[in-house]
Write a protein that holds these residues in place. Structure first.
Motif, PDB file in Angstrom:
ATOM      1  N   THR A 166       0.831  -1.195  -0.007  1.00  0.00           N
ATOM      2  CA  THR A 166       0.047  -0.008   0.004  1.00  0.00           C
ATOM      3  C   THR A 166       0.843   1.257  -0.065  1.00  0.00           C
ATOM      4  O   THR A 166       0.540   2.378  -0.472  1.00  0.00           O
ATOM      5  N   ASN A 205       3.106   2.042  -2.014  1.00  0.00           N
ATOM      6  CA  ASN A 205       3.280   2.941  -3.375  1.00  0.00           C
ATOM      7  C   ASN A 205       1.953   3.183  -3.810  1.00  0.00           C
ATOM      8  O   ASN A 205       2.030   3.621  -5.197  1.00  0.00           O
ATOM      9  N   GLN A 206       0.796   3.003  -3.337  1.00  0.00           N
ATOM     10  CA  GLN A 206      -0.372   3.665  -3.650  1.00  0.00           C
ATOM     11  C   GLN A 206      -0.623   4.805  -3.316  1.00  0.00           C
ATOM     12  O   GLN A 206      -0.049   5.428  -2.404  1.00  0.00           O
ATOM     13  N   ALA A 207      -1.717   5.485  -4.032  1.00  0.00           N
ATOM     14  CA  ALA A 207      -1.936   6.950  -3.668  1.00  0.00           C
ATOM     15  C   ALA A 207      -2.594   6.975  -2.356  1.00  0.00           C
ATOM     16  O   ALA A 207      -3.211   6.165  -1.954  1.00  0.00           O
ATOM     17  N   TYR A 208      -2.083   7.856  -1.397  1.00  0.00           N
ATOM     18  CA  TYR A 208      -2.681   8.247   0.010  1.00  0.00           C
ATOM     19  C   TYR A 208      -4.187   8.540  -0.444  1.00  0.00           C
ATOM     20  O   TYR A 208      -4.595   9.223  -1.459  1.00  0.00           O
ATOM     21  N   ALA A 249      -6.128  13.867  -0.454  1.00  0.00           N
ATOM     22  CA  ALA A 249      -5.114  14.962  -1.004  1.00  0.00           C
ATOM     23  C   ALA A 249      -4.597  15.832   0.343  1.00  0.00           C
ATOM     24  O   ALA A 249      -5.154  15.903   1.155  1.00  0.00           O
ATOM     25  N   GLN A 272      -2.400  18.292  -3.319  1.00  0.00           N
ATOM     26  CA  GLN A 272      -1.688  17.400  -3.745  1.00  0.00           C
ATOM     27  C   GLN A 272      -1.991  15.812  -3.457  1.00  0.00           C
ATOM     28  O   GLN A 272      -2.268  15.599  -2.322  1.00  0.00           O
ATOM     29  N   ARG A 273      -1.710  15.124  -4.536  1.00  0.00           N
ATOM     30  CA  ARG A 273      -1.697  13.603  -4.324  1.00  0.00           C
ATOM     31  C   ARG A 273      -0.314  13.312  -3.963  1.00  0.00           C
ATOM     32  O   ARG A 273       0.539  13.237  -4.962  1.00  0.00           O
ATOM     33  N   LEU A 274      -0.165  12.254  -3.045  1.00  0.00           N
ATOM     34  CA  LEU A 274       0.925  11.842  -2.522  1.00  0.00           C
ATOM     35  C   LEU A 274       0.789  10.233  -2.679  1.00  0.00           C
ATOM     36  O   LEU A 274      -0.380   9.827  -2.345  1.00  0.00           O
ATOM     37  N   SER A 275       1.943   9.567  -2.544  1.00  0.00           N
ATOM     38  CA  SER A 275       1.986   8.171  -2.220  1.00  0.00           C
ATOM     39  C   SER A 275       1.653   7.874  -0.845  1.00  0.00           C
ATOM     40  O   SER A 275       2.064   9.067   0.100  1.00  0.00           O
ATOM     41  N   THR A 276       1.082   6.931  -0.593  1.00  0.00           N
ATOM     42  CA  THR A 276       0.855   6.615   0.947  1.00  0.00           C
ATOM     43  C   THR A 276       2.308   6.534   1.791  1.00  0.00           C
ATOM     44  O   THR A 276       2.385   7.156   2.728  1.00  0.00           O
TER      45      THR A 276
END
Length: 168
Positions: free
Chosen positions: A104, A106-109, A112, A116-120
């Motif tokens: 998880t 490496n998945q998007a958190y 936002a 901003q969209r960050l990886s988890t």
């Protein structure tokens, strides 16, 4: 990597609780010095609320509802109350990240941050540094207010190795 992030968050939260307990009384916990807008009490409530929201509610589905404004507006209370909030945050970190799948990271958190969209994984690393930053502020503020140079032992590598399950 998730176990390392979890271990550092736990260590920092436990050190933050010790730092709050080093304030000589409840009144001093809410004091500041010129140029410093937030007291140790406010910073303790803030980091607890931050983790209860971003780890607990967002990743763990705990249902926690954050009141960020109150974290900074509050001007009184006991050291025990702030330590209880930090302990609750620690318990949530232990529970949620203890069952968190490594892939998880490496998945998007799911939420936002500052639009901003960050990886988890990146978001969790941000939460670690945010906590450490405010822990340092709280320690310096306590020392400036009291003249007491006693350390809370925040950077104990032995405790980190124990939490992470490794041998130093």
């Amino acid at each position: 990597m998730i176990e390392a992030i979890r271990a550092v968050l736990i260590r920092e939260l436990e050190a933050f609780a010790r730092e709050i307990e080093l304030y000589p009384d409840d009144h001093s916990l809410w004091q500041t010095v010129p140029g410093v807008p937030n007291s140790g009490g406010n910073l303790g409530l803030h980091v607890a609320g931050n983790l209860l929201h971003f780890v607990g509610a967002v990743l763990g589905g705990t249902g926690y509802t954050r009141n960020r404004d109150l974290e900074f507006a509050r001007r009184d209370g006991t050291r025990a109350e702030v330590v209880a909030e930090l302990t609750q945050a620690r318990d949530v970190v232990i529970a949620v990240l203890g069952r968190f799948p490594e892939e998880t990271l490496n998945q998007a958190y799911p939420e936002a941050k500052a639009n901003q969209r960050l990886s988890t994984g990146l978001m969790l690393q941000h939460l670690v540094t945010h906590l450490a930053f405010h822990l340092g502020q709280t320690g310096y503020l306590r020392r400036a207010l009291t003249g007491d140079k006693t350390s809370s032992g925040a950077l104990s590598s032995a405790s980190l190795a124990t939490l992470a399950g490794t041998v130093p």
